[in-house]
Design a protein around this motif. Structure first.
Motif, mmCIF file in Angstrom:
data_model
loop_
_atom_site.group_PDB
_atom_site.id
_atom_site.type_symbol
_atom_site.label_atom_id
_atom_site.label_comp_id
_atom_site.label_asym_id
_atom_site.label_seq_id
_atom_site.Cartn_x
_atom_site.Cartn_y
_atom_site.Cartn_z
ATOM 1 N N PRO A 59 40.453 56.361 39.157
ATOM 2 C CA PRO A 59 41.447 56.980 40.036
ATOM 3 C C PRO A 59 42.819 56.331 39.893
ATOM 4 O O PRO A 59 42.944 55.222 39.374
ATOM 5 C CB PRO A 59 40.870 56.768 41.441
ATOM 6 N N SER A 60 43.819 57.020 40.376
ATOM 7 C CA SER A 60 45.197 56.543 40.363
ATOM 8 C C SER A 60 45.306 55.161 40.988
ATOM 9 O O SER A 60 44.680 54.903 42.021
ATOM 10 C CB SER A 60 46.007 57.512 41.208
ATOM 11 N N GLY A 61 46.075 54.312 40.357
ATOM 12 C CA GLY A 61 46.344 52.999 40.927
ATOM 13 C C GLY A 61 45.260 51.968 40.678
ATOM 14 O O GLY A 61 45.297 50.878 41.239
ATOM 15 N N CYS A 62 44.288 52.282 39.806
ATOM 16 C CA CYS A 62 43.179 51.340 39.601
ATOM 17 C C CYS A 62 43.459 50.333 38.477
ATOM 18 O O CYS A 62 42.611 49.505 38.165
ATOM 19 C CB CYS A 62 41.878 52.093 39.336
ATOM 20 N N GLY A 63 44.652 50.425 37.864
ATOM 21 C CA GLY A 63 45.022 49.405 36.865
ATOM 22 C C GLY A 63 44.935 49.849 35.417
ATOM 23 O O GLY A 63 45.088 49.024 34.505
ATOM 24 N N LYS A 64 44.731 51.125 35.171
ATOM 25 C CA LYS A 64 44.584 51.605 33.791
ATOM 26 C C LYS A 64 45.846 51.342 32.962
ATOM 27 O O LYS A 64 45.772 50.794 31.865
ATOM 28 C CB LYS A 64 44.265 53.115 33.771
ATOM 29 N N SER A 65 46.989 51.760 33.508
ATOM 30 C CA SER A 65 48.236 51.562 32.763
ATOM 31 C C SER A 65 48.557 50.077 32.625
ATOM 32 O O SER A 65 48.983 49.627 31.557
ATOM 33 C CB SER A 65 49.401 52.267 33.457
ATOM 34 N N ARG B 84 49.105 48.331 29.020
ATOM 35 C CA ARG B 84 50.431 47.739 28.748
ATOM 36 C C ARG B 84 50.332 46.265 28.369
ATOM 37 O O ARG B 84 51.214 45.727 27.704
ATOM 38 C CB ARG B 84 51.356 47.908 29.956
ATOM 39 N N ILE C 176 58.390 42.520 33.875
ATOM 40 C CA ILE C 176 58.348 42.837 35.303
ATOM 41 C C ILE C 176 58.460 41.538 36.104
ATOM 42 O O ILE C 176 57.682 40.608 35.893
ATOM 43 C CB ILE C 176 57.041 43.596 35.647
ATOM 44 N N TYR D 250 50.972 41.585 40.295
ATOM 45 C CA TYR D 250 52.361 41.934 40.564
ATOM 46 C C TYR D 250 52.700 41.222 41.861
ATOM 47 O O TYR D 250 52.296 41.695 42.935
ATOM 48 C CB TYR D 250 52.525 43.444 40.755
HETATM 49 N N1 LIG Z 1 55.838 47.469 38.273
HETATM 50 C C1 LIG Z 1 54.994 47.309 39.285
HETATM 51 N N2 LIG Z 1 55.307 46.510 40.322
HETATM 52 C C2 LIG Z 1 54.454 46.346 41.346
HETATM 53 N N3 LIG Z 1 53.230 46.898 41.420
HETATM 54 C C3 LIG Z 1 52.863 47.705 40.425
HETATM 55 C C4 LIG Z 1 53.717 47.965 39.295
HETATM 56 N N4 LIG Z 1 53.069 48.790 38.459
HETATM 57 C C5 LIG Z 1 51.881 49.050 39.030
HETATM 58 N N5 LIG Z 1 51.750 48.399 40.197
HETATM 59 C C6 LIG Z 1 50.574 48.441 41.103
HETATM 60 O O1 LIG Z 1 49.442 47.988 40.379
HETATM 61 C C7 LIG Z 1 48.305 48.777 40.647
HETATM 62 C C8 LIG Z 1 47.787 49.409 39.355
HETATM 63 O O2 LIG Z 1 48.753 50.336 38.872
HETATM 64 P P1 LIG Z 1 48.598 51.096 37.501
HETATM 65 O O3 LIG Z 1 48.206 50.141 36.452
HETATM 66 O O4 LIG Z 1 49.863 51.859 37.283
HETATM 67 O O5 LIG Z 1 47.392 52.091 37.823
HETATM 68 P P2 LIG Z 1 46.897 53.426 37.089
HETATM 69 O O6 LIG Z 1 47.550 53.500 35.750
HETATM 70 O O7 LIG Z 1 45.414 53.285 37.028
HETATM 71 O O8 LIG Z 1 47.290 54.572 37.985
HETATM 72 C C9 LIG Z 1 48.735 49.787 41.687
HETATM 73 O O9 LIG Z 1 48.415 49.258 42.954
HETATM 74 C C10 LIG Z 1 50.231 49.856 41.513
HETATM 75 O O10 LIG Z 1 50.869 50.214 42.724
#
Ligand SMILES: Nc1ncnc2c1ncn2[C@@H]1O[C@H](COP(=O)(O)OP(=O)(O)O)[C@@H](O)[C@H]1O
Ligand SMILES: [Mg+2]
Length: 255
Positions: free
Chosen positions: A42-48, A52, A61, A18
């Motif tokens: 943990p939160s923010g580790c890239g799972k979503s 996606r 994005i 990103y």
């Molecule tokens: N749309 C976005 N724009 C910028 N950074 C993003 C966006 N979505 C996620 N991130 C960043 O990418 C990293 C991984 O996020 P995410 O995949 O949502 O993690 P998880 O699902 O494991 O909580 C995080 O540091 C988050 O802040």
């Protein structure tokens, strides 16, 4: 490990950014057909971010960039010539917060079929009923198909979203923390449903809930700071993790 199963999804050397932030670091992972694969971490580790990518949801994005390839069967779905709507027909997604359309229960499911060009209303009706049955919602809604979907409980709305995903006959269903907003009884119903669905679909589920991963999944991937730390049979990950960081996470030492 999982070398005998058919691989439906293969991520090869996937890096995702990103802007300047690298959210995924050289992910290599293969997902087995008709199995449930859990992604924990943990939160923010890239799972979503990772899931996606499997239905091309990240590409709108601004300043986002992908390196590497993701194959769905033999097709490289990262190829810009591949139409994302074709991918999304094959790869359905269910989100953390149930997001039915503000339309009737019936229309929530018929809509996707109509968008895909199906016009025969008897065929559509059959598909709607079939999807509601497969999502274990039919008995609860069969007498109120014309009610607004937003009148349903959260758990019912989530099963409606699953029915909506099933109606277009995907191969893969991605679940991003599907029970995060649900009570324990609704959660139990979704878990039971996931176990039934794997007979006909390949399932990837992101979950924060370690017990849930242990209950529903065959394989588990542990992500940390954008890296895939460990991947293997769920039972092995939870009983004999190879990496200290996996062990620390599953025993609740961080996250
Ligand atoms: N749309 C976005 N724009 C910028 N950074 C993003 C966006 N979505 C996620 N991130 C960043 O990418 C990293 C991984 O996020 P995410 O995949 O949502 O993690 P998880 O699902 O494991 O909580 C995080 O540091 C988050 O802040
Ligand atoms: Mg997430």
């Amino acid at each position: 490990m999982n070398n005998v199963c058919a691989k439906v999804i293969r991520a090869e050397n996937v890096n995702f950014f990103y802007g300047q932030t690298q959210a995924l670091k050289n992910i290599n992972m293969q997902i087995c057909a008709n199995q449930v694969t859990a992604i924990i971490g943990p939160s923010g580790c890239g799972k979503s971010t990772f899931i996606r990518l499997i239905n091309r949801m990240n590409e709108l994005i601004p300043h986002a960039r992908l390196e590497g390839k993701i194959y769905l069967d033999q097709q490289d779905i990262t190829d810009p010539s591949v139409d994302p709507s074709e991918i999304r027909k094959m790869v359905g997604m269910v989100f953390q917060k149930p997001n039915p359309f503000p339309k009737t229960i019936y229309e929530n499911i018929s809509y996707g079929l109509e968008v895909n060009g199906i016009r025969d209303k008897y065929f559509i009706e059959e598909k709607v009923i079939d999807a509601l049955k497969k999502a274990a919602l039919w008995e609860e809604v069969k007498n109120r198909l014309r009610d607004n979907a937003l009148k349903l409980s959260g758990g019912q709305q989530q099963r409606l979203c699953i029915a909506r995903a099933l109606a277009v006959e995907p191969k893969v269903i991605l679940f991003d923390e599907p029970c995060a907003s649900l009570d324990p009884i609704s959660t139990g119903k979704i878990e039971e449903l996931i176990l039934q669905l794997k007979e006909n679909y390949t399932i990837v589920i992101v979950t924060h809930n370690m017990q849930q991963a242990a209950r529903v999944s065959d394989f588990t991937a542990f992500f940390l700071l954008g890296e895939l730390i460990e991947f293997g049979k769920t039972q092995e990950i939870f009983t004999a993790p190879k990496d200290k960081r996996t062990e620390d996470y599953i025993t609740g030492r961080f996250g």
